[in-house]
Design an enzyme around this catalytic site. Sequence first.
Site, mmCIF file in Angstrom:
data_model
loop_
_atom_site.group_PDB
_atom_site.id
_atom_site.type_symbol
_atom_site.label_atom_id
_atom_site.label_comp_id
_atom_site.label_asym_id
_atom_site.label_seq_id
_atom_site.Cartn_x
_atom_site.Cartn_y
_atom_site.Cartn_z
ATOM 1 N N TYR A 109 0.877 -1.176 0.000
ATOM 2 C CA TYR A 109 0.000 0.000 0.000
ATOM 3 C C TYR A 109 0.910 1.219 0.000
ATOM 4 C CZ TYR A 109 -4.040 -2.857 1.488
ATOM 5 O OH TYR A 109 -5.067 -3.768 1.564
ATOM 6 N N PRO A 125 -12.628 0.015 -0.497
ATOM 7 C CA PRO A 125 -11.890 -1.248 -0.523
ATOM 8 C C PRO A 125 -10.517 -1.236 0.158
ATOM 9 C CG PRO A 125 -11.917 -0.239 -2.705
ATOM 10 C CD PRO A 125 -12.817 0.577 -1.855
HETATM 11 P P1 RFL Z 1 -22.496 -8.714 -4.501
HETATM 12 O O1 RFL Z 1 -21.171 -9.401 -4.748
HETATM 13 O O2 RFL Z 1 -22.725 -7.401 -5.112
HETATM 14 O O3 RFL Z 1 -23.614 -9.727 -4.949
HETATM 15 C C1 RFL Z 1 -24.962 -9.334 -5.071
HETATM 16 C C2 RFL Z 1 -25.631 -10.221 -6.092
HETATM 17 O O4 RFL Z 1 -26.997 -9.862 -6.218
HETATM 18 C C3 RFL Z 1 -27.334 -9.795 -7.601
HETATM 19 N N1 RFL Z 1 -28.504 -8.924 -7.771
HETATM 20 C C4 RFL Z 1 -29.766 -9.380 -7.958
HETATM 21 N N2 RFL Z 1 -30.256 -10.620 -8.023
HETATM 22 C C5 RFL Z 1 -31.584 -10.744 -8.248
HETATM 23 N N3 RFL Z 1 -32.432 -9.701 -8.416
HETATM 24 C C6 RFL Z 1 -31.977 -8.433 -8.356
HETATM 25 N N4 RFL Z 1 -32.778 -7.408 -8.531
HETATM 26 C C7 RFL Z 1 -30.579 -8.243 -8.105
HETATM 27 N N5 RFL Z 1 -29.782 -7.141 -7.996
HETATM 28 C C8 RFL Z 1 -28.539 -7.576 -7.792
HETATM 29 C C9 RFL Z 1 -26.072 -9.288 -8.257
HETATM 30 O O5 RFL Z 1 -26.030 -9.583 -9.647
HETATM 31 C C10 RFL Z 1 -25.003 -10.037 -7.474
HETATM 32 O O6 RFL Z 1 -24.702 -11.300 -8.031
HETATM 33 O O7 RFL Z 1 -22.754 -8.540 -2.936
HETATM 34 P P2 RFL Z 1 -22.367 -9.520 -1.696
HETATM 35 O O8 RFL Z 1 -22.724 -10.935 -1.996
HETATM 36 O O9 RFL Z 1 -22.883 -8.850 -0.501
HETATM 37 O O10 RFL Z 1 -20.758 -9.500 -1.664
HETATM 38 C C11 RFL Z 1 -20.063 -8.320 -1.353
HETATM 39 C C12 RFL Z 1 -18.704 -8.299 -2.068
HETATM 40 O O11 RFL Z 1 -18.904 -8.569 -3.443
HETATM 41 C C13 RFL Z 1 -17.985 -6.947 -1.899
HETATM 42 O O12 RFL Z 1 -18.165 -6.469 -0.589
HETATM 43 C C14 RFL Z 1 -16.488 -7.066 -2.164
HETATM 44 O O13 RFL Z 1 -16.233 -7.357 -3.518
HETATM 45 C C15 RFL Z 1 -15.766 -5.772 -1.770
HETATM 46 N N6 RFL Z 1 -14.322 -5.804 -2.080
HETATM 47 C C16 RFL Z 1 -13.421 -6.435 -1.251
HETATM 48 N N7 RFL Z 1 -13.860 -7.099 -0.162
HETATM 49 C C17 RFL Z 1 -12.977 -7.787 0.619
HETATM 50 O O14 RFL Z 1 -13.390 -8.366 1.619
HETATM 51 N N8 RFL Z 1 -11.639 -7.867 0.316
HETATM 52 C C18 RFL Z 1 -11.115 -7.229 -0.774
HETATM 53 O O15 RFL Z 1 -9.924 -7.362 -1.043
HETATM 54 C C19 RFL Z 1 -12.015 -6.451 -1.580
HETATM 55 N N9 RFL Z 1 -11.563 -5.806 -2.671
HETATM 56 C C20 RFL Z 1 -13.845 -5.165 -3.244
HETATM 57 C C21 RFL Z 1 -12.441 -5.180 -3.496
HETATM 58 C C22 RFL Z 1 -14.712 -4.567 -4.142
HETATM 59 C C23 RFL Z 1 -14.208 -3.951 -5.272
HETATM 60 N N10 RFL Z 1 -15.142 -3.383 -6.165
HETATM 61 C C24 RFL Z 1 -15.108 -3.560 -7.566
HETATM 62 C C25 RFL Z 1 -16.372 -2.826 -5.624
HETATM 63 C C26 RFL Z 1 -11.926 -4.562 -4.620
HETATM 64 C C27 RFL Z 1 -12.802 -3.913 -5.489
HETATM 65 C C28 RFL Z 1 -12.180 -3.200 -6.664
HETATM 66 C C1 PHB Z 2 -7.244 -6.985 -4.227
HETATM 67 O O1 PHB Z 2 -6.299 -7.808 -4.331
HETATM 68 O O2 PHB Z 2 -8.130 -6.911 -5.077
HETATM 69 C C2 PHB Z 2 -7.281 -6.071 -3.055
HETATM 70 C C3 PHB Z 2 -6.305 -6.158 -2.091
HETATM 71 C C4 PHB Z 2 -6.337 -5.297 -0.995
HETATM 72 C C5 PHB Z 2 -7.349 -4.358 -0.908
HETATM 73 C C6 PHB Z 2 -8.340 -4.281 -1.880
HETATM 74 C C7 PHB Z 2 -8.298 -5.127 -2.969
HETATM 75 O O3 PHB Z 2 -7.353 -3.502 0.146
#
Ligand code: RFL
Ligand code: PHB
Length: 394
Positions: free
Chosen positions: A204, A296
């Site tokens: 980071y 994130p």
């Molecule tokens: P999701 O993954 O958004 O899944 C929700 C699902 O619901 C569907 N959906 C519907 N289905 C039916 N009817 C509808 N009307 C609907 N509307 C939506 C969607 O298509 C989808 O399949 O939520 P969930 O399950 O709560 O999971 C949460 C995680 O995906 C999210 O918190 C993480 O990705 C956040 N995040 C990270 N979290 C970590 O713990 N460690 C990480 O390293 C981390 N890195 C990140 C991240 C999120 C990122 N982005 C792109 C937001 C890095 C990034 C760049």
């Molecule tokens: C990732 O690998 O996508 C990642 C790692 C650390 C973070 C967020 C995303 O804090």
Amino acid sequence: MKHLRTQVGIVGAGPAGLLLAQLLHLEGIDSVVVENRSRQYVIDRVRAGVLEQGTVDLMVESGVGHRLQKEGMRHEGIFLEFNGTRHRIDFAELTEGRAITVYGQNEVVTDLIEARFASGRPIFFEAEETSVHGTDTHSPTIQFRHSDETYEVRCDFIAGCDGFHGICRPSIPSNEMSIYERVYPFAWLGILAHAAPSCDELVYSLHERGFALFSMRSPAVTRLYLQCAPDEDISHWPDDRIWNELDIRLGSFDGWRPNHGEIFQKGITGMRSFVAEPMRSGRLFLAGDAGHIVPPTGAKGLNLAASDVRNLAIALEAFYRTGNQDLLGGYSARSLRRVWKAQRFSWWMTSMLHISPEASAFDQRRQIAELDYVTSSRAAMTSLAENYVGLPVD
Ligand code: RFL
Ligand code: PHB
């Protein structure tokens, strides 16, 4: 119209919905999962990479940790880089052996979908016009269209696991819910590249040109992020510009730079802190991003989704075994205690590591002092480490 009956209707097949479905299945509780995207879209969506120890343990206990244990990369620390110096935060030493595991969300979702199909219980992909009804009654329903057929699923409970843009949270009357929100004046441009990670652990970096993060997905794939403007146009970022900027922002220490390779995925992610309270209305329970969003930088979103559904599965299991609703009644308060601690940590990491266009020269010097303190005081390092690997379950 086709009529189905289940115990728990689950809207959304992201990590929250799929893991809840698996936890309930293991307790012999029936569910129907309704997802609006295709199976491939859900698997291909590029997001998280860092799993807390508790999330890994939950996956393993749920019988979906086989590949995670083989292919996940255990990391016992991270690096913080600023002012041309790089400091390691030794998680294992500071937290009695705890660590994080780098394993892409795509892989988590792949493993959970496979488990769902193996369970033989229903999951509908590409459902359209999903809506929830009667959540203030004893038999709420989910309605949707699928393959030109209209469905109504009668449930005992509905789990709203449909992410930030889903339909479950907006179905709750606004006078029943409080919203707490903060939007940040920057975003992340993220890439995946076919390049071997040139460092064993995440870096980071706070640079005067903005934040950068070095991460990875496998021994052959590097994951990198750059701070950018919230309204950044990705077409202004050809590959050469991205590598050049990453080299500058990550290369202030000892000339180190990430290995370059073919960029095969690019995306921009806004940064927001958001909490909806309570995470329940009648027989509708929100879990994961449907109820809260973190920036994130603390790597907490997926991990919070996992701890929410763990709490919800325990509460539902107690209800079906004994008829007692106490744990269901306490679900929101219990989950929110962890959510708010993760909010605090994610906000703190984000504020410490980004250059805000609103920051004064005073703020910038304070940020450097904060990093200096965090990397030199054992107490401060321990605080970062115990939050990053995941606070104990309560
Ligand atoms: P999701 O993954 O958004 O899944 C929700 C699902 O619901 C569907 N959906 C519907 N289905 C039916 N009817 C509808 N009307 C609907 N509307 C939506 C969607 O298509 C989808 O399949 O939520 P969930 O399950 O709560 O999971 C949460 C995680 O995906 C999210 O918190 C993480 O990705 C956040 N995040 C990270 N979290 C970590 O713990 N460690 C990480 O390293 C981390 N890195 C990140 C991240 C999120 C990122 N982005 C792109 C937001 C890095 C990034 C760049
Ligand atoms: C990732 O690998 O996508 C990642 C790692 C650390 C973070 C967020 C995303 O804090």
